[in-house]
Design a protein around this motif. Structure first.
Motif, mmCIF file in Angstrom:
data_model
loop_
_atom_site.group_PDB
_atom_site.id
_atom_site.type_symbol
_atom_site.label_atom_id
_atom_site.label_comp_id
_atom_site.label_asym_id
_atom_site.label_seq_id
_atom_site.Cartn_x
_atom_site.Cartn_y
_atom_site.Cartn_z
ATOM 1 N N PRO A 183 0.828 -1.218 0.000
ATOM 2 C CA PRO A 183 0.000 0.000 0.000
ATOM 3 C C PRO A 183 0.860 1.264 0.000
ATOM 4 C CG PRO A 183 0.087 -0.967 2.187
ATOM 5 C CD PRO A 183 0.761 -1.946 1.285
ATOM 6 N N SER A 184 0.248 2.320 -0.502
ATOM 7 C CA SER A 184 0.916 3.622 -0.523
ATOM 8 C C SER A 184 -0.066 4.683 -0.071
ATOM 9 C CB SER A 184 1.424 3.951 -1.927
ATOM 10 O OG SER A 184 1.918 5.273 -1.977
ATOM 11 N N SER A 185 0.429 5.587 0.740
ATOM 12 C CA SER A 185 -0.412 6.704 1.187
ATOM 13 C C SER A 185 -0.371 7.851 0.191
ATOM 14 C CB SER A 185 0.049 7.194 2.566
ATOM 15 O OG SER A 185 1.410 7.612 2.515
ATOM 16 N N GLU A 186 0.561 7.772 -0.761
ATOM 17 C CA GLU A 186 0.717 8.818 -1.763
ATOM 18 C C GLU A 186 0.101 8.376 -3.103
ATOM 19 O OE1 GLU A 186 2.051 11.761 -1.098
ATOM 20 O OE2 GLU A 186 2.432 11.167 0.988
ATOM 21 N N SER A 187 -0.308 9.336 -3.892
ATOM 22 C CA SER A 187 -0.779 9.027 -5.236
ATOM 23 C C SER A 187 0.372 8.465 -6.067
ATOM 24 C CB SER A 187 -1.331 10.285 -5.908
ATOM 25 O OG SER A 187 -2.489 10.735 -5.247
ATOM 26 N N ARG A 188 0.026 7.556 -7.003
ATOM 27 C CA ARG A 188 1.060 6.954 -7.837
ATOM 28 C C ARG A 188 0.449 6.560 -9.189
ATOM 29 N NH1 ARG A 188 2.231 1.110 -4.872
ATOM 30 N NH2 ARG A 188 0.208 0.843 -3.834
ATOM 31 N N PRO A 189 1.312 6.225 -10.178
ATOM 32 C CA PRO A 189 0.798 5.898 -11.515
ATOM 33 C C PRO A 189 0.225 4.490 -11.571
ATOM 34 C CG PRO A 189 3.185 5.744 -11.486
ATOM 35 C CD PRO A 189 2.788 6.280 -10.153
ATOM 36 N N PHE A 190 -0.851 4.339 -12.369
ATOM 37 C CA PHE A 190 -1.486 3.036 -12.520
ATOM 38 C C PHE A 190 -1.733 2.736 -13.999
ATOM 39 C CE2 PHE A 190 -2.738 4.345 -8.247
ATOM 40 C CZ PHE A 190 -2.437 3.206 -7.514
ATOM 41 N N VAL A 191 -1.391 1.531 -14.404
ATOM 42 C CA VAL A 191 -1.753 1.006 -15.720
ATOM 43 C C VAL A 191 -2.777 -0.088 -15.471
ATOM 44 C CG1 VAL A 191 -0.949 -0.086 -17.835
ATOM 45 C CG2 VAL A 191 0.546 1.515 -16.615
ATOM 46 N N LEU A 192 -4.050 0.254 -15.653
ATOM 47 C CA LEU A 192 -5.122 -0.696 -15.368
ATOM 48 C C LEU A 192 -5.852 -1.123 -16.629
ATOM 49 C CD1 LEU A 192 -6.765 0.832 -12.158
ATOM 50 C CD2 LEU A 192 -4.896 -0.827 -12.319
ATOM 51 N N HIS A 193 -6.289 -0.145 -17.404
ATOM 52 C CA HIS A 193 -7.136 -0.436 -18.563
ATOM 53 C C HIS A 193 -6.342 -0.535 -19.868
ATOM 54 C CE1 HIS A 193 -9.979 1.362 -15.656
ATOM 55 N NE2 HIS A 193 -10.888 0.599 -16.231
ATOM 56 N N HIS A 194 -5.084 -0.081 -19.849
ATOM 57 C CA HIS A 194 -4.307 0.025 -21.101
ATOM 58 C C HIS A 194 -5.095 0.854 -22.121
ATOM 59 C CE1 HIS A 194 -1.387 -2.967 -19.710
ATOM 60 N NE2 HIS A 194 -2.413 -3.706 -19.326
ATOM 61 N N ASN A 195 -5.699 1.946 -21.637
ATOM 62 C CA ASN A 195 -6.449 2.817 -22.540
ATOM 63 C C ASN A 195 -5.520 3.430 -23.579
ATOM 64 O OD1 ASN A 195 -9.030 2.612 -21.273
ATOM 65 N ND2 ASN A 195 -8.288 3.924 -19.616
ATOM 66 N N TRP A 196 -6.086 3.757 -24.740
ATOM 67 C CA TRP A 196 -5.280 4.299 -25.840
ATOM 68 C C TRP A 196 -4.589 5.605 -25.468
ATOM 69 C CZ3 TRP A 196 -6.183 9.125 -27.895
ATOM 70 C CH2 TRP A 196 -7.414 9.724 -27.609
ATOM 71 N N VAL A 197 -5.108 6.326 -24.485
ATOM 72 C CA VAL A 197 -4.530 7.630 -24.147
ATOM 73 C C VAL A 197 -3.123 7.513 -23.582
ATOM 74 C CG1 VAL A 197 -6.741 8.800 -23.825
ATOM 75 C CG2 VAL A 197 -5.690 7.583 -21.893
ATOM 76 N N VAL A 198 -2.695 6.305 -23.192
ATOM 77 C CA VAL A 198 -1.317 6.159 -22.717
ATOM 78 C C VAL A 198 -0.311 6.447 -23.833
ATOM 79 C CG1 VAL A 198 -1.969 4.493 -20.961
ATOM 80 C CG2 VAL A 198 -1.183 3.665 -23.194
ATOM 81 N N ASN A 199 -0.799 6.543 -25.068
ATOM 82 C CA ASN A 199 0.077 6.828 -26.200
ATOM 83 C C ASN A 199 0.168 8.319 -26.529
ATOM 84 O OD1 ASN A 199 0.575 3.993 -26.732
ATOM 85 N ND2 ASN A 199 -1.526 3.911 -27.491
#
Length: 799
Positions: free
Chosen positions: A551-567
């Motif tokens: 767990p993290s108390s801070e915000s962090r990056p997530f790759v969950l959906h592999h949405n096209w916007v990651v490009n």
């Protein structure tokens, strides 16, 4: 699918260039006409024929079923935004006591400026062609039936035309207190036309014919709503082998009977000139930004997308003129759709829709928001549905800079820089609650809960500050330019570090808290499980377990959906080169033969070999969709990092959807779902081809054109002609073989500067065959830049 080009000779009803059942309607002039025939299996799917004021949607078999979901079952028919005129129309023949309905066409033909349905009735010895044509700037429709007697005897027949009127308001009318009244219908025997009107609104439609009407009747409409149906009956004699036309005129107005009457007279009196002017319009569109490449399918799609772009311009004089997102369910104005599409419109020389759309978006955004925030979606009656997602405001800034680079019109910057300043301030001051320089809120992905710090919002914000810095320099605002550029540099660095996911080899979908991520994971697992995507379910569950264990108390990056916007970091060119190549490789996992999945977890294990129809859910949904926009973004991204062959691969994937269902167009969801024509598709063709393969990047404000070709390996002999850049016109050919590269450039304004950058090395020999040029080299002798001006420049780079 076939593409035909035929010469129509004045006054001829028989066209030897094609078989009899494929005959287009002849006009009294000599013109070149191209059309694409539809597929038999898609006769029960939609078509559109449009002008700026009015458009018609029906099925390719000639019928007009109730269709659409935005206003349920009402998106088809004849629309004169912001009202509807007709649910559709029917026609039937009575010959020798046999009645035949014209609702089962055997073929559909799509033209740039009209459409046709072909019917054959061998039993009664008759062939019929139905043509519909919408004049470009009138609230009117012209429908012509050409009947040919293919029997050996003369025949007498009755022809009945049945318009189903439905004078109803468009989407969100209730927000303005508009109520749909019961329609009324009367026959004007003197004028020989029906007049329909809404009983409580000044909405009118008129329908009449080009010949005497022998009988009329009226009845309740079979369609839903408050409409009514009229029948016009005409008697006709056809000699053996004879062909005759019957023409019907439909006009409308949402203001007055007098306006509808004036349009009706214009349709009847100026029919031939209206045809001619629209044909000339599409000839002009065809002759701008002419592409000549060895790939016939891509070339054809590019040409027709120029036509599609004009189909989607809609004008409501009281509100404005602009491109609509798509037909049939999005025939109104959008911020972000326009911000993608209009970049493509610039590259194909269609400046007028660009200027008018931006004016419309800016004016309505100022009315509704007043703080620089750009609206997302607005009905044609002026009601704004969504005041703006976060990404639309920065993308507006970049669009304005792009317009200036193509047009050189400083008035564009003067008009919209105030909006940009306010918008960028709003972006950072009101949408960055934790003050980490990443705005919060919804971007392109409309997934519930994905409204934290989105990758596309961050990427487009970075580009916006970079472009706004250039605008500030045009006005000599050096301190502001530095501030904007500093912000752009900061965002570039933060995106490449804080949004990067090392374990996923990808930029993250979003930055958020564990709580947000866990909620989204649970929703995504349900989605993936429902769609039977076991690999996605397993990956999501693994991510969930990792988060619980770490767990993290801070915000962090997530790759969950592999949405096209990651490009998008690669699309705008901010990604670190090494990271970009890794991310682009990852993106290859989330494609099918038609392009890129909107949401990567929707990818099927068998998607690489599946080229069939899109199977949507029972209710309209984009779940599982492959769209032209995500595919366009990846094509542009690959070019940005020196991969033109891969970029062309994505363009070819999109091209597989061209004419798949609606001939001459590409569906929003590949290959055959959603909107039958979509504005932003031109973004994925014009930008990669014009600005990246041919490498044309105008700086019209400086009367300079930078040209840096980057051709796919299969494009060894190509040309781009009549490219409009402000008041200049550029044409170029590119040839490459074992001996080297030959580049020829012509421009209509010889005082403009040309800066050409070729992949030259110290060992290569550059020869200027025609024109004057200055060659700049670095300390190692590598050619950096070729500066020239004049009407023509031809050079050879020998290997």
């Amino acid at each position: 699918m076939r593409n035909f080009k035929i010469a129509l000779l004045a006054g001829l009803g028989i066209l030897s260039a094609c078989q009899d059942e494929k005959k287009p309607v002849a006009q009294e002039q000599q013109v070149e006409v191209e059309f694409i025939a539809g597929k038999e299996e898609y006769l029960t799917s939609p078509f559109v024929t449009s002008g700026k004021r009015l458009y018609l949607v029906g099925h390719q078999d000639g019928s007009f079923p109730e269709l659409g979901w935005h206003i349920k079952d009402e998106m088809g028919g004849l629309w004169d935004q912001p009202i509807k005129l007709l649910d559709g129309f029917e026609a039937e023949l009575t010959l020798n006591s046999e009645r035949v309905k014209l609702d089962k066409a055997t073929k559909f033909l799509s033209y740039p400026y009209k459409s046709e349905h072909l019917y054959t009735f061998n039993k009664i010895g008759l062939k019929v062609v139905r043509e519909q044509f919408v004049p470009e700037n009138l609230e009117g429709l012209i429908v012509t039936y050409r009947l040919k007697n293919i029997s050996s005897e003369a025949v007498d027949l009755e022809f009945a035309f049945k318009p189903s009127f439905d004078l109803r308001p468009t989407w969100l009318a209730e927000e303005k207190g508009i109520t749909d009244g019961k329609d009324q219908l009367k026959w004007d025997d003197v004028s020989q036309y029906f007049v329909a009107n809404d009983s409580i609104n000044p909405w009118f439609s008129i329908v009449g014919a080009n010949m005497h009407v022998s009988n009329t009747t009226s009845a309740a409409s079979s369609y839903k709503g408050n409409g009514t149906t009229g029948t016009l009956s005409l008697n006709l004699n056809l000699k053996a082998g004879e062909a005759k036309p019957i023409t019907f005129y439909v006009s409308g107005s949402y203001k007055s009977l007098e306006a509808a009457q004036a349009t009706y007279l214009k349709l009847k009196e100026d029919k031939d000139q209206l045809y001619k002017s629209k044909q000339e319009l599409y000839t002009d569109l065809k002759n701008r930004t002419v592409l000549r490449i060895p790939d016939a399918d891509v070339q054809q799609a590019f040409t027709w997308l120029k036509y599609n772009s004009n189909w989607l311009v809609q004008e409501v004089p009281e509100i404005g003129t602009g491109i609509v997102a798509g037909i049939p369910d999005y025939p109104w104005w959008f911020g972000v759709d326009s911000e993608y599409a209009l970049q493509g419109y610039l590259a194909i020389g269609q400046y007028d829709p660009v200027i008018s759309t931006v004016k419309l978006l800016d004016s309505m955004s100022n009315v509704v928001n007043g703080n620089g925030r750009i609206i997302h979606e607005m009905s044609t009656n002026g009601v704004v549905f969504n005041k703006g997602n976060i990404n639309e405001t920065p993308q507006f800034a970049s669009l304005i800079w792009e317009i200036y680079n193509w047009t050189g019109d400083k008035r564009v910057l003067e008009s919209y820089f105030p909006t940009i300043k306010k918008g960028l301030a709003w972006l950072m001051d009101e949408n960055d609650s934790n003050n980490n320089q990443f705005p919060d809120g919804f971007g392109m992905m409309e997934i519930h809960g994905m409204d934290s710090e989105m990758i596309d919002v961050a990427a487009y914000s970075q580009k916006a500050f970079k472009d706004a810095a250039q605008i500030a320099l045009v006005f000599g605002e050096t301190e502001l330019a530095k501030s904007y550029q500093d912000q752009a540099d900061l965002l570039k660095d933060k995106i490449n570090t804080e949004f990067w996911s090392e374990e996923s080899n990808s930029y993250a979908d979003f930055i958020g808290t564990d709580k947000q991520a866990l909620r989204l994971i649970d929703d995504a697992i349900v989605r993936a499980d429902t769609l039977d995507k076991p690999w996605a379910v397993a990956e999501l569950r693994q991510t969930k377990e990792y988060l619980k264990a770490n767990p993290s108390s801070e915000s962090r990056p997530f790759v969950l959906h592999h949405n096209w916007v990651v490009n998008t970091p690669m699309e705008v060119g901010l990604a670190d080169t090494a990271l970009a190549q890794r991310a682009l490789k990852t993106a290859e996992k989330f494609v099918n033969p038609f392009g890129v999945f909107v949401t990567g977890i929707d990818r099927d294990e068998t998607s690489g070999s599946d080229e069939g129809s899109f199977k949507g859910s029972s209710s309209f949904s984009y779940t599982g969709a492959v769209m032209t926009l995500p595919t366009s973004v990846l094509a542009i991204a690959e070019n940005n990092y020196g991969n033109p062959d891969k970029a062309l691969d994505y363009i070819k994937r999109m091209t597989r959807s061209f004419s798949y269902a609606f001939p001459g167009s590409m569906y929003e969801v590949s290959p055959d779902y959603g909107m039958i024509t979509q504005a932003w598709t031109i973004y994925g063709y014009a930008i990669p081809i014009v600005k990246q393969f041919f490498g044309v990047n105008p700086k019209a404000g400086e009367k300079t054109i930078v040209i840096k070709p980057q051709m796919p390996s299969s494009w060894d002999n190509v040309a781009l002609e009549n490219l409009r850049i402000a008041d200049n016109q550029l044409s170029m050919t590119y040839q490459e073989d074992a001996n080297g590269i030959r580049l020829a450039i012509k421009q209509s304004k010889p005082d403009w500067k040309l800066h050409i950058q070729l992949p030259a090395t110290a060992s290569a020999q550059l020869n200027i065959e025609k024109g004057d040029a200055v060659i700049e080299k670095d300390t190692k002798g590598n050619v950096l830049n070729i500066k020239a001006s004049g009407p023509e420049l031809i050079m050879m780079l020998s290997k």
